[in-house]
Design a protein around this motif. Structure first.
Motif, PDB file in Angstrom:
ATOM      1  N   SER A 294     -22.898  56.247  44.571  1.00  0.00           N
ATOM      2  CA  SER A 294     -22.206  55.906  45.589  1.00  0.00           C
ATOM      3  C   SER A 294     -23.617  55.036  46.132  1.00  0.00           C
ATOM      4  CB  SER A 294     -23.006  56.335  46.995  1.00  0.00           C
ATOM      5  OG  SER A 294     -23.991  57.209  47.068  1.00  0.00           O
ATOM      6  N   ALA A 295     -24.697  54.727  44.987  1.00  0.00           N
ATOM      7  CA  ALA A 295     -25.025  54.065  44.382  1.00  0.00           C
ATOM      8  C   ALA A 295     -24.948  53.452  43.526  1.00  0.00           C
ATOM      9  CB  ALA A 295     -26.584  54.795  43.964  1.00  0.00           C
ATOM     10  N   VAL A 296     -23.390  53.331  43.149  1.00  0.00           N
ATOM     11  CA  VAL A 296     -23.032  52.204  41.983  1.00  0.00           C
ATOM     12  C   VAL A 296     -22.571  50.972  42.669  1.00  0.00           C
ATOM     13  CG1 VAL A 296     -21.657  51.692  40.235  1.00  0.00           C
ATOM     14  CG2 VAL A 296     -23.418  54.270  40.121  1.00  0.00           C
ATOM     15  N   LYS A 297     -22.945  49.783  42.383  1.00  0.00           N
ATOM     16  CA  LYS A 297     -22.579  48.933  43.209  1.00  0.00           C
ATOM     17  C   LYS A 297     -21.247  47.912  42.022  1.00  0.00           C
ATOM     18  CE  LYS A 297     -24.556  50.033  46.465  1.00  0.00           C
ATOM     19  NZ  LYS A 297     -23.661  50.776  47.499  1.00  0.00           N
ATOM     20  N   PRO A 298     -20.658  47.128  42.231  1.00  0.00           N
ATOM     21  CA  PRO A 298     -20.362  46.194  41.193  1.00  0.00           C
ATOM     22  C   PRO A 298     -20.176  45.715  40.419  1.00  0.00           C
ATOM     23  CG  PRO A 298     -18.743  45.876  43.674  1.00  0.00           C
ATOM     24  CD  PRO A 298     -20.139  47.253  43.761  1.00  0.00           C
ATOM     25  N   SER A 299     -21.999  45.314  40.632  1.00  0.00           N
ATOM     26  CA  SER A 299     -22.528  44.456  39.677  1.00  0.00           C
ATOM     27  C   SER A 299     -23.002  45.217  38.699  1.00  0.00           C
ATOM     28  CB  SER A 299     -23.925  43.800  40.621  1.00  0.00           C
ATOM     29  OG  SER A 299     -24.919  44.498  41.417  1.00  0.00           O
TER      30      SER A 299
ATOM     31  N   ALA B 216     -13.805  55.295  44.756  1.00  0.00           N
ATOM     32  CA  ALA B 216     -12.666  53.617  45.401  1.00  0.00           C
ATOM     33  C   ALA B 216     -12.490  53.392  46.619  1.00  0.00           C
ATOM     34  CB  ALA B 216     -10.817  55.096  45.454  1.00  0.00           C
ATOM     35  N   ASN B 217     -13.424  54.073  46.998  1.00  0.00           N
ATOM     36  CA  ASN B 217     -13.987  53.729  48.652  1.00  0.00           C
ATOM     37  C   ASN B 217     -14.655  51.936  48.413  1.00  0.00           C
ATOM     38  OD1 ASN B 217     -12.280  55.258  50.093  1.00  0.00           O
ATOM     39  ND2 ASN B 217     -13.845  56.321  50.872  1.00  0.00           N
ATOM     40  N   THR B 218     -15.898  52.380  47.368  1.00  0.00           N
ATOM     41  CA  THR B 218     -16.545  50.580  47.271  1.00  0.00           C
ATOM     42  C   THR B 218     -15.108  50.018  46.940  1.00  0.00           C
ATOM     43  OG1 THR B 218     -18.239  52.823  46.489  1.00  0.00           O
ATOM     44  CG2 THR B 218     -18.493  50.634  46.283  1.00  0.00           C
ATOM     45  N   TYR B 219     -14.441  49.786  46.156  1.00  0.00           N
ATOM     46  CA  TYR B 219     -14.171  48.924  45.228  1.00  0.00           C
ATOM     47  C   TYR B 219     -12.855  48.148  46.263  1.00  0.00           C
ATOM     48  CZ  TYR B 219     -17.428  49.530  41.798  1.00  0.00           C
ATOM     49  OH  TYR B 219     -18.604  49.897  41.545  1.00  0.00           O
ATOM     50  N   HIS B 220     -12.431  48.811  47.603  1.00  0.00           N
ATOM     51  CA  HIS B 220     -11.289  48.842  48.536  1.00  0.00           C
ATOM     52  C   HIS B 220     -11.661  48.448  49.591  1.00  0.00           C
ATOM     53  CE1 HIS B 220      -8.611  47.826  44.653  1.00  0.00           C
ATOM     54  NE2 HIS B 220      -8.624  48.533  44.565  1.00  0.00           N
ATOM     55  N   PRO B 221     -12.295  48.645  49.805  1.00  0.00           N
ATOM     56  CA  PRO B 221     -12.652  48.220  51.007  1.00  0.00           C
ATOM     57  C   PRO B 221     -11.990  48.163  52.916  1.00  0.00           C
ATOM     58  CG  PRO B 221     -13.715  46.530  50.624  1.00  0.00           C
ATOM     59  CD  PRO B 221     -13.393  47.295  49.645  1.00  0.00           C
ATOM     60  N   GLY B 222     -10.863  47.235  52.354  1.00  0.00           N
ATOM     61  CA  GLY B 222     -10.379  47.284  53.454  1.00  0.00           C
ATOM     62  C   GLY B 222      -8.758  48.653  53.181  1.00  0.00           C
ATOM     63  N   MET B 223      -8.564  48.659  51.874  1.00  0.00           N
ATOM     64  CA  MET B 223      -7.752  50.141  51.920  1.00  0.00           C
ATOM     65  C   MET B 223      -8.328  51.386  53.492  1.00  0.00           C
ATOM     66  SD  MET B 223      -5.797  50.055  50.637  1.00  0.00           S
ATOM     67  CE  MET B 223      -4.398  49.078  48.650  1.00  0.00           C
ATOM     68  N   ARG B 224      -8.988  50.976  53.784  1.00  0.00           N
ATOM     69  CA  ARG B 224      -9.901  51.598  55.125  1.00  0.00           C
ATOM     70  C   ARG B 224      -8.761  51.741  56.071  1.00  0.00           C
ATOM     71  NH1 ARG B 224     -12.963  47.377  56.081  1.00  0.00           N
ATOM     72  NH2 ARG B 224     -13.182  46.269  57.680  1.00  0.00           N
ATOM     73  N   HIS B 225      -8.134  50.855  56.495  1.00  0.00           N
ATOM     74  CA  HIS B 225      -7.389  50.491  57.427  1.00  0.00           C
ATOM     75  C   HIS B 225      -6.032  51.422  57.503  1.00  0.00           C
ATOM     76  CE1 HIS B 225     -10.140  47.367  59.120  1.00  0.00           C
ATOM     77  NE2 HIS B 225      -9.995  46.559  58.295  1.00  0.00           N
ATOM     78  N   LEU B 226      -5.941  52.158  56.366  1.00  0.00           N
ATOM     79  CA  LEU B 226      -4.467  53.234  55.632  1.00  0.00           C
ATOM     80  C   LEU B 226      -5.381  54.130  56.388  1.00  0.00           C
ATOM     81  CD1 LEU B 226      -3.748  50.336  53.544  1.00  0.00           C
ATOM     82  CD2 LEU B 226      -1.922  51.224  55.218  1.00  0.00           C
ATOM     83  N   SER B 227      -5.997  54.978  56.031  1.00  0.00           N
ATOM     84  CA  SER B 227      -6.404  56.007  55.608  1.00  0.00           C
ATOM     85  C   SER B 227      -5.978  56.986  56.509  1.00  0.00           C
ATOM     86  CB  SER B 227      -7.930  56.102  55.278  1.00  0.00           C
ATOM     87  OG  SER B 227      -9.183  55.347  56.444  1.00  0.00           O
TER      88      SER B 227
END
Length: 371
Positions: free
Chosen positions: A157-162, A178-189
């Motif tokens: 969880s400490a790994v960021k895109p940068s 996956a959750n770090t890079y696709h935050p918008g998908m949380r609306h479907l979970s």
């Protein structure tokens, strides 16, 4: 190019508009409409009822299993992802070299050991490749890729895109949560969990690795999905990817017998063929012999594999890893035959270097957590 790329009106279509077309005029439903529906959901504009209706209608009509629809959903998801920049001020894309992945859809019901995760570690150590392992925590198995790596000391969880480019460059391996890079998908979970049946979103994961690997092995949980997944990958412009499915409807190259392959070549042709453990110089084992267990047991198994201190029950798991790592090495062009790939994987495992690589990656992520 996807239909959604050509639709000048796609920002005006609401989730309600999309649902109306999907339910009342399914024969006219397009990939652009599918993309619009997902865009509205990821923006938080859709109600739970509308999300449930969207997922159910895609499933019931069979529309959601069309390659062009799957590709459109994947492309829209990727367009809203947090994408790591691999060409930085200090690391050029050329220096980074080829980036690969080995990933499955999950959902095959076999609950085997973490084969793709272990195989990715072997491949990262065996060759001049960078492995961007995309995954998440367990959903249908006893321990997912993230669970196992965290148990081995990795602070994922400490790994960021940068951070991705440097981790790939220095360690040759990086896990992308996956959750770090696709935050918008949380609306479907929540809706997906409550529905309790597979939808097209169950197979989108391997299509949405945010770094878009140069080459990859993608496992699917049903042979009927093999060609569909390959066609979707082709529409997305992926080349030198191989979709695999064990004859038992396993989302890996099977250790038990025949596996089916849909190989997307550089020219876009999709070649279909089968492979068998004997092609890799490895004996067959029943899948039950490579079953996963609790997270603690899987951690202990991985430690024995990486330290080359195998017990009898570890041999089927080790051989399972050899054929999957070997196949990715073949798809990546590092070796010219399946057997050569498995032999290189075996030598790498026995050297103990995979254990060292994982230790370095874990240490690097722990330092990121302290910043």
């Amino acid at each position: 190019m996807l239909a959604s790329d050509l639709d000048n009106d796609n920002n005006k279509r609401t989730i309600k508009d999309v649902l109306k077309e999907l339910v009342l005029n399914p024969e006219k439903f397009t990939s652009a409409m599918a993309a619009d529906g997902l865009r509205s959901i990821m923006r938080g504009e859709a109600t739970d009822a509308q999300i449930g209706g969207f997922l159910t209608a895609l499933r019931l009509g069979g529309i959601g299993w069309k390659p062009e629809i799957i590709a459109a959903l994947a492309a829209e998801g990727h367009s809203k992802a947090l994408v790591p920049v691999l060409n930085t001020d200090t690391i050029s894309r050329k220096e980074l070299g080829m980036v690969v992945d080995i990933v499955g859809t999950g959902g095959d019901g076999w609950s085997t050991f973490n084969i793709s995760t272990t195989s990715s570690l072997v491949v990262a150590t065996a060759a001049d490749l960078r492995v961007a392992k995309y995954g998440s925590r367990a959903s249908t198995s006893n321990s997912g890729s993230a669970d196992l790596l965290e148990a081995m000391g990795c602070s994922l969880s400490a790994v960021k895109p940068s951070d991705v480019a440097e981790l790939l460059y220095k360690n040759k391996f990086c896990f992308l949560f996956a959750n770090t890079y696709h935050p918008g998908m949380r609306h479907l979970s929540n809706t997906r969990r409550e529905l309790g049946f597979p939808t097209p979103f169950n197979i989108l994961g391997p299509l949405t690795n945010p770094v878009v690997p140069d080459r990859a092995v993608v496992g699917v949980y049903s042979k009927s999905l093999g060609r569909t997944m390959a066609e979707a990958l082709k529409i997305l412009g992926r080349r030198n990817y191989a979709v695999v499915c064990g004859d038992e409807n396993l989302d890996e190259v099977s250790i038990a017998g025949i596996s089916h392959v849909w190989h997307i070549r550089k020219n876009g042709n999709i070649d279909e063929y089968t492979v068998h453990p004997s092609d890799f110089g490895v004996p067959t084992h029943p899948l039950s012999a490579a079953a996963g267990s609790t997270l603690e047991d899987n951690k202990a198994t991985l430690k024995r594999l990486l330290s080359n201190k195998l017990e009898d029950q570890d041999i089927p798991v080790r051989d399972f890893v050899l054929i999957n790592a070997g196949f990715l090495l073949f798809v990546s062009g590092v070796v010219q035959s399946f057997k050569e790939g498995a032999d290189l994987a075996r030598q790498t495992l026995e050297s103990g270097k995979v254990q060292d690589m994982l230790g370095c990656f874990a240490s690097a992520t722990q330092k990121l957590e302290l910043r």
